[in-house]
Design a protein around this motif. Structure first.
Motif, PDB file in Angstrom:
ATOM      1  N   ARG A  53       0.725  -1.220  -0.024  1.00 32.15           N
ATOM      2  CA  ARG A  53       0.033   0.083   0.030  1.00 32.15           C
ATOM      3  C   ARG A  53       0.791   1.280  -0.010  1.00 32.15           C
ATOM      4  O   ARG A  53       0.493   2.232  -0.778  1.00 32.15           O
ATOM      5  N   VAL A  54       1.953   1.363   0.684  1.00 36.36           N
ATOM      6  CA  VAL A  54       2.829   2.505   0.645  1.00 36.36           C
ATOM      7  C   VAL A  54       3.463   2.510  -0.534  1.00 36.36           C
ATOM      8  O   VAL A  54       3.488   3.692  -1.078  1.00 36.36           O
ATOM      9  N   LEU A  55       4.015   1.617  -1.173  1.00 37.93           N
ATOM     10  CA  LEU A  55       4.487   1.655  -2.525  1.00 37.93           C
ATOM     11  C   LEU A  55       3.586   2.263  -3.424  1.00 37.93           C
ATOM     12  O   LEU A  55       3.693   3.249  -4.303  1.00 37.93           O
ATOM     13  N   PHE A  56       2.345   1.615  -3.450  1.00 35.95           N
ATOM     14  CA  PHE A  56       1.119   2.225  -4.415  1.00 35.95           C
ATOM     15  C   PHE A  56       0.966   3.672  -4.166  1.00 35.95           C
ATOM     16  O   PHE A  56       0.737   4.494  -4.981  1.00 35.95           O
ATOM     17  N   ALA A  57       0.848   3.988  -2.892  1.00 37.87           N
ATOM     18  CA  ALA A  57       0.467   5.550  -2.497  1.00 37.87           C
ATOM     19  C   ALA A  57       1.595   6.163  -3.093  1.00 37.87           C
ATOM     20  O   ALA A  57       1.440   7.469  -3.497  1.00 37.87           O
ATOM     21  N   ASN A  58       3.021   5.931  -2.896  1.00 43.68           N
ATOM     22  CA  ASN A  58       4.109   6.472  -3.235  1.00 43.68           C
ATOM     23  C   ASN A  58       4.221   6.682  -4.762  1.00 43.68           C
ATOM     24  O   ASN A  58       4.790   7.769  -5.419  1.00 43.68           O
ATOM     25  N   LEU A  59       3.735   5.751  -5.672  1.00 46.08           N
ATOM     26  CA  LEU A  59       3.673   6.224  -7.149  1.00 46.08           C
ATOM     27  C   LEU A  59       2.464   7.156  -7.503  1.00 46.08           C
ATOM     28  O   LEU A  59       2.918   8.057  -8.218  1.00 46.08           O
ATOM     29  N   VAL A  60       1.336   7.094  -6.570  1.00 46.07           N
ATOM     30  CA  VAL A  60       0.558   8.216  -6.849  1.00 46.07           C
ATOM     31  C   VAL A  60       0.989   9.539  -6.316  1.00 46.07           C
ATOM     32  O   VAL A  60       1.007  10.506  -7.009  1.00 46.07           O
ATOM     33  N   SER A  61       1.753   9.498  -5.336  1.00 46.48           N
ATOM     34  CA  SER A  61       2.461  10.799  -4.731  1.00 46.48           C
ATOM     35  C   SER A  61       3.439  11.396  -5.503  1.00 46.48           C
ATOM     36  O   SER A  61       3.603  12.393  -5.537  1.00 46.48           O
ATOM     37  N   LEU A  62       4.234  10.486  -6.548  1.00 41.91           N
ATOM     38  CA  LEU A  62       5.159  10.946  -7.580  1.00 41.91           C
ATOM     39  C   LEU A  62       4.203  12.237  -8.382  1.00 41.91           C
ATOM     40  O   LEU A  62       4.808  13.419  -8.440  1.00 41.91           O
ATOM     41  N   PHE A  63       3.117  12.196  -8.601  1.00 42.28           N
ATOM     42  CA  PHE A  63       2.375  13.246  -9.375  1.00 42.28           C
ATOM     43  C   PHE A  63       1.768  14.144  -8.400  1.00 42.28           C
ATOM     44  O   PHE A  63       1.590  15.248  -8.620  1.00 42.28           O
ATOM     45  N   TRP A  64       1.485  13.534  -7.179  1.00 41.55           N
ATOM     46  CA  TRP A  64       0.801  14.617  -6.209  1.00 41.55           C
ATOM     47  C   TRP A  64       1.890  15.486  -5.781  1.00 41.55           C
ATOM     48  O   TRP A  64       1.533  16.586  -5.718  1.00 41.55           O
ATOM     49  N   TYR A  65       3.119  15.297  -5.610  1.00 40.58           N
ATOM     50  CA  TYR A  65       4.251  16.061  -5.138  1.00 40.58           C
ATOM     51  C   TYR A  65       4.462  16.993  -6.272  1.00 40.58           C
ATOM     52  O   TYR A  65       4.891  18.225  -6.004  1.00 40.58           O
ATOM     53  N   MET A  66       4.362  16.546  -7.508  1.00 35.87           N
ATOM     54  CA  MET A  66       4.708  17.574  -8.515  1.00 35.87           C
ATOM     55  C   MET A  66       3.641  18.696  -8.444  1.00 35.87           C
ATOM     56  O   MET A  66       3.771  19.772  -8.649  1.00 35.87           O
ATOM     57  N   TYR A  67       2.330  18.344  -8.010  1.00 30.72           N
ATOM     58  CA  TYR A  67       1.191  19.154  -8.036  1.00 30.72           C
ATOM     59  C   TYR A  67       1.588  20.209  -6.948  1.00 30.72           C
ATOM     60  O   TYR A  67       1.393  21.488  -6.808  1.00 30.72           O
ATOM     61  N   LEU A  68       1.957  19.531  -5.566  1.00 36.78           N
ATOM     62  CA  LEU A  68       2.189  20.474  -4.629  1.00 36.78           C
ATOM     63  C   LEU A  68       3.255  21.301  -4.709  1.00 36.78           C
ATOM     64  O   LEU A  68       3.191  22.487  -4.368  1.00 36.78           O
ATOM     65  N   ALA A  69       4.404  20.764  -5.536  1.00 35.40           N
ATOM     66  CA  ALA A  69       5.570  21.752  -5.692  1.00 35.40           C
ATOM     67  C   ALA A  69       5.025  23.027  -6.636  1.00 35.40           C
ATOM     68  O   ALA A  69       5.594  24.092  -6.359  1.00 35.40           O
ATOM     69  N   SER A  70       4.074  22.641  -7.446  1.00 39.27           N
ATOM     70  CA  SER A  70       3.854  23.755  -8.306  1.00 39.27           C
ATOM     71  C   SER A  70       3.015  24.582  -7.505  1.00 39.27           C
ATOM     72  O   SER A  70       2.814  26.070  -7.965  1.00 39.27           O
ATOM     73  N   LEU A  71       2.368  24.481  -6.298  1.00 38.43           N
ATOM     74  CA  LEU A  71       1.657  25.271  -5.439  1.00 38.43           C
ATOM     75  C   LEU A  71       2.525  26.746  -5.166  1.00 38.43           C
ATOM     76  O   LEU A  71       2.117  27.744  -4.972  1.00 38.43           O
ATOM     77  N   GLY A  72       3.868  26.408  -4.965  1.00 33.08           N
ATOM     78  CA  GLY A  72       4.744  27.138  -4.556  1.00 33.08           C
ATOM     79  C   GLY A  72       5.072  28.248  -5.712  1.00 33.08           C
ATOM     80  O   GLY A  72       5.675  29.390  -5.420  1.00 33.08           O
ATOM     81  N   LYS A  73       4.681  28.296  -6.707  1.00 32.25           N
ATOM     82  CA  LYS A  73       5.125  29.179  -7.816  1.00 32.25           C
ATOM     83  C   LYS A  73       4.149  30.371  -7.794  1.00 32.25           C
ATOM     84  O   LYS A  73       2.758  30.209  -7.650  1.00 32.25           O
TER      85      LYS A  73
END
Length: 175
Positions: free
Chosen positions: A155-175
Protein backbone atom coordinates in the motif's frame (compact mmCIF):
# COMPACT_ATOMS: atom_id res chain seq x y z
CA UNK A 1 11.78 -6.60 -7.91
CA UNK A 2 12.93 -9.65 -5.97
CA UNK A 3 15.49 -7.54 -4.10
CA UNK A 4 12.83 -4.95 -3.26
CA UNK A 5 10.51 -7.65 -1.92
CA UNK A 6 13.35 -9.09 0.17
CA UNK A 7 14.16 -5.66 1.63
CA UNK A 8 10.48 -5.00 2.21
CA UNK A 9 10.19 -8.21 4.19
CA UNK A 10 13.39 -7.62 6.22
CA UNK A 11 13.18 -3.85 6.74
CA UNK A 12 9.62 -2.74 5.97
CA UNK A 13 9.73 0.77 7.47
CA UNK A 14 13.20 1.60 6.15
CA UNK A 15 12.38 0.28 2.66
CA UNK A 16 9.19 2.33 2.55
CA UNK A 17 11.01 5.40 3.90
CA UNK A 18 13.74 5.18 1.24
CA UNK A 19 11.21 4.58 -1.54
CA UNK A 20 9.11 7.52 -0.31
CA UNK A 21 12.15 9.78 -0.13
CA UNK A 22 13.30 8.93 -3.66
CA UNK A 23 9.87 9.28 -5.26
CA UNK A 24 9.11 12.49 -3.36
CA UNK A 25 12.37 14.05 -4.54
CA UNK A 26 11.69 12.86 -8.09
CA UNK A 27 8.24 14.48 -7.98
CA UNK A 28 9.76 17.85 -7.04
CA UNK A 29 12.49 17.48 -9.66
CA UNK A 30 9.94 16.68 -12.38
CA UNK A 31 7.78 19.64 -11.31
CA UNK A 32 10.80 21.92 -11.75
CA UNK A 33 11.58 20.43 -15.17
CA UNK A 34 7.98 20.89 -16.34
CA UNK A 35 7.98 24.48 -15.06
CA UNK A 36 11.22 25.23 -16.93
CA UNK A 37 9.85 23.74 -20.16
CA UNK A 38 6.65 25.76 -19.74
CA UNK A 39 8.70 28.93 -19.33
CA UNK A 40 10.94 27.87 -22.25
CA UNK A 41 14.03 27.95 -20.03
CA UNK A 42 17.12 25.84 -20.42
CA UNK A 43 16.38 22.82 -18.21
CA UNK A 44 19.99 22.46 -17.09
CA UNK A 45 20.12 25.97 -15.62
CA UNK A 46 18.76 27.18 -12.29
CA UNK A 47 17.65 23.82 -10.97
CA UNK A 48 16.81 24.26 -7.30
CA UNK A 49 18.51 21.25 -5.71
CA UNK A 50 17.18 22.22 -2.29
CA UNK A 51 13.62 21.45 -3.46
CA UNK A 52 14.19 17.75 -4.20
CA UNK A 53 16.29 17.52 -1.04
CA UNK A 54 13.44 18.92 1.10
CA UNK A 55 10.98 16.54 -0.52
CA UNK A 56 13.37 13.61 0.02
CA UNK A 57 13.64 14.50 3.71
CA UNK A 58 9.86 14.75 4.01
CA UNK A 59 9.31 11.48 2.16
CA UNK A 60 11.96 9.61 4.14
CA UNK A 61 11.09 10.83 7.63
CA UNK A 62 7.35 11.38 7.30
CA UNK A 63 5.59 9.91 4.25
CA UNK A 64 7.11 6.43 4.35
CA UNK A 65 7.00 5.74 8.10
CA UNK A 66 3.67 7.48 8.82
CA UNK A 67 1.96 5.78 5.88
CA UNK A 68 3.35 2.38 6.93
CA UNK A 69 1.97 2.70 10.44
CA UNK A 70 -1.30 4.29 9.32
CA UNK A 71 -2.09 1.39 6.96
CA UNK A 72 -1.26 -1.09 9.74
CA UNK A 73 -3.49 0.86 12.13
CA UNK A 74 -6.38 0.87 9.65
CA UNK A 75 -6.00 -2.87 9.04
CA UNK A 76 -6.05 -3.57 12.78
CA UNK A 77 -8.77 -1.08 13.73
CA UNK A 78 -11.04 -1.89 10.78
CA UNK A 79 -10.38 -5.53 9.82
CA UNK A 80 -11.68 -6.89 6.54
CA UNK A 81 -14.43 -8.82 8.33
CA UNK A 82 -16.11 -5.59 9.49
CA UNK A 83 -19.11 -4.72 7.31
CA UNK A 84 -18.19 -2.03 4.79
CA UNK A 85 -14.55 -2.16 5.96
CA UNK A 86 -13.25 -0.65 2.71
CA UNK A 87 -15.64 2.28 2.88
CA UNK A 88 -14.84 2.89 6.55
CA UNK A 89 -11.09 2.80 5.85
CA UNK A 90 -11.55 5.17 2.95
CA UNK A 91 -13.53 7.61 5.09
CA UNK A 92 -10.93 7.44 7.86
CA UNK A 93 -8.19 8.15 5.34
CA UNK A 94 -9.99 10.94 3.49
CA UNK A 95 -11.55 12.77 6.45
CA UNK A 96 -8.85 12.41 9.13
CA UNK A 97 -5.53 11.32 7.69
CA UNK A 98 -5.57 13.43 4.51
CA UNK A 99 -6.17 16.82 6.17
CA UNK A 100 -3.71 16.08 9.00
CA UNK A 101 -1.05 14.78 6.60
CA UNK A 102 -1.47 17.76 4.27
CA UNK A 103 -1.17 20.18 7.18
CA UNK A 104 1.96 18.34 8.31
CA UNK A 105 3.34 18.66 4.78
CA UNK A 106 2.91 22.44 4.77
CA UNK A 107 4.36 22.79 8.27
CA UNK A 108 7.42 20.62 7.62
CA UNK A 109 8.13 22.14 4.21
CA UNK A 110 7.86 25.64 5.66
CA UNK A 111 10.23 24.68 8.46
CA UNK A 112 12.71 23.18 5.96
CA UNK A 113 12.47 26.36 3.87
CA UNK A 114 13.26 28.44 6.96
CA UNK A 115 9.99 30.38 6.99
CA UNK A 116 8.83 32.15 10.11
CA UNK A 117 5.50 31.47 11.83
CA UNK A 118 3.72 34.38 10.13
CA UNK A 119 4.77 33.19 6.67
CA UNK A 120 3.69 29.66 7.54
CA UNK A 121 0.25 30.88 8.62
CA UNK A 122 -0.18 32.86 5.39
CA UNK A 123 0.91 29.90 3.27
CA UNK A 124 -1.46 27.52 5.04
CA UNK A 125 -4.37 29.96 4.83
CA UNK A 126 -3.78 30.47 1.11
CA UNK A 127 -2.92 26.92 0.00
CA UNK A 128 -4.45 24.41 2.42
CA UNK A 129 -8.09 24.35 1.25
CA UNK A 130 -7.33 24.34 -2.49
CA UNK A 131 -4.77 21.58 -1.91
CA UNK A 132 -7.18 19.58 0.27
CA UNK A 133 -9.95 19.81 -2.33
CA UNK A 134 -7.52 18.63 -5.00
CA UNK A 135 -6.32 15.91 -2.61
CA UNK A 136 -9.86 14.62 -2.25
CA UNK A 137 -10.29 14.58 -6.03
CA UNK A 138 -6.99 12.85 -6.80
CA UNK A 139 -6.56 10.60 -3.81
CA UNK A 140 -10.09 9.36 -3.17
CA UNK A 141 -10.19 6.98 -6.17
CA UNK A 142 -6.54 6.02 -5.62
CA UNK A 143 -7.09 5.27 -1.94
CA UNK A 144 -10.29 3.36 -2.71
CA UNK A 145 -8.20 1.01 -4.85
CA UNK A 146 -5.35 1.03 -2.34
CA UNK A 147 -7.30 0.13 0.82
CA UNK A 148 -9.62 -2.33 -0.92
CA UNK A 149 -7.47 -4.17 -3.47
CA UNK A 150 -3.75 -3.62 -2.81
CA UNK A 151 -2.13 -6.06 -0.35
CA UNK A 152 -1.10 -4.38 2.90
CA UNK A 153 2.64 -4.68 2.31
CA UNK A 154 2.34 -2.83 -1.03
CA UNK A 155 0.00 0.00 0.00
CA UNK A 156 2.79 2.48 0.74
CA UNK A 157 4.45 1.67 -2.60
CA UNK A 158 1.16 2.17 -4.43
CA UNK A 159 0.61 5.47 -2.61
CA UNK A 160 4.20 6.49 -3.40
CA UNK A 161 3.58 6.03 -7.10
CA UNK A 162 0.50 8.26 -6.89
CA UNK A 163 2.53 10.66 -4.72
CA UNK A 164 5.03 11.10 -7.52
CA UNK A 165 2.37 13.09 -9.37
CA UNK A 166 0.84 14.54 -6.22
CA UNK A 167 4.16 16.06 -5.13
CA UNK A 168 4.55 17.53 -8.60
CA UNK A 169 1.24 19.29 -7.99
CA UNK A 170 2.21 20.44 -4.48
CA UNK A 171 5.56 21.74 -5.73
CA UNK A 172 3.72 23.75 -8.37
CA UNK A 173 1.62 25.42 -5.64
CA UNK A 174 4.74 27.26 -4.51
CA UNK A 175 5.01 29.03 -7.86
Amino acid sequence: LAQYLRLLRLYPVLTKAVTSGILSALGNFLAQMIEKKREKENCSQKLDVSGPLRYAVYGFFFTGPLSHFFYLFMEHWIPSEVPLAGVKRLLLDRLLFAPAFLLLFFLIMSFLEGKDAAAVAVQIRRRFWPALRMNWQVWTPAQFVNVNYVPLQFRVLFANLVSLFWYMYLASLGK
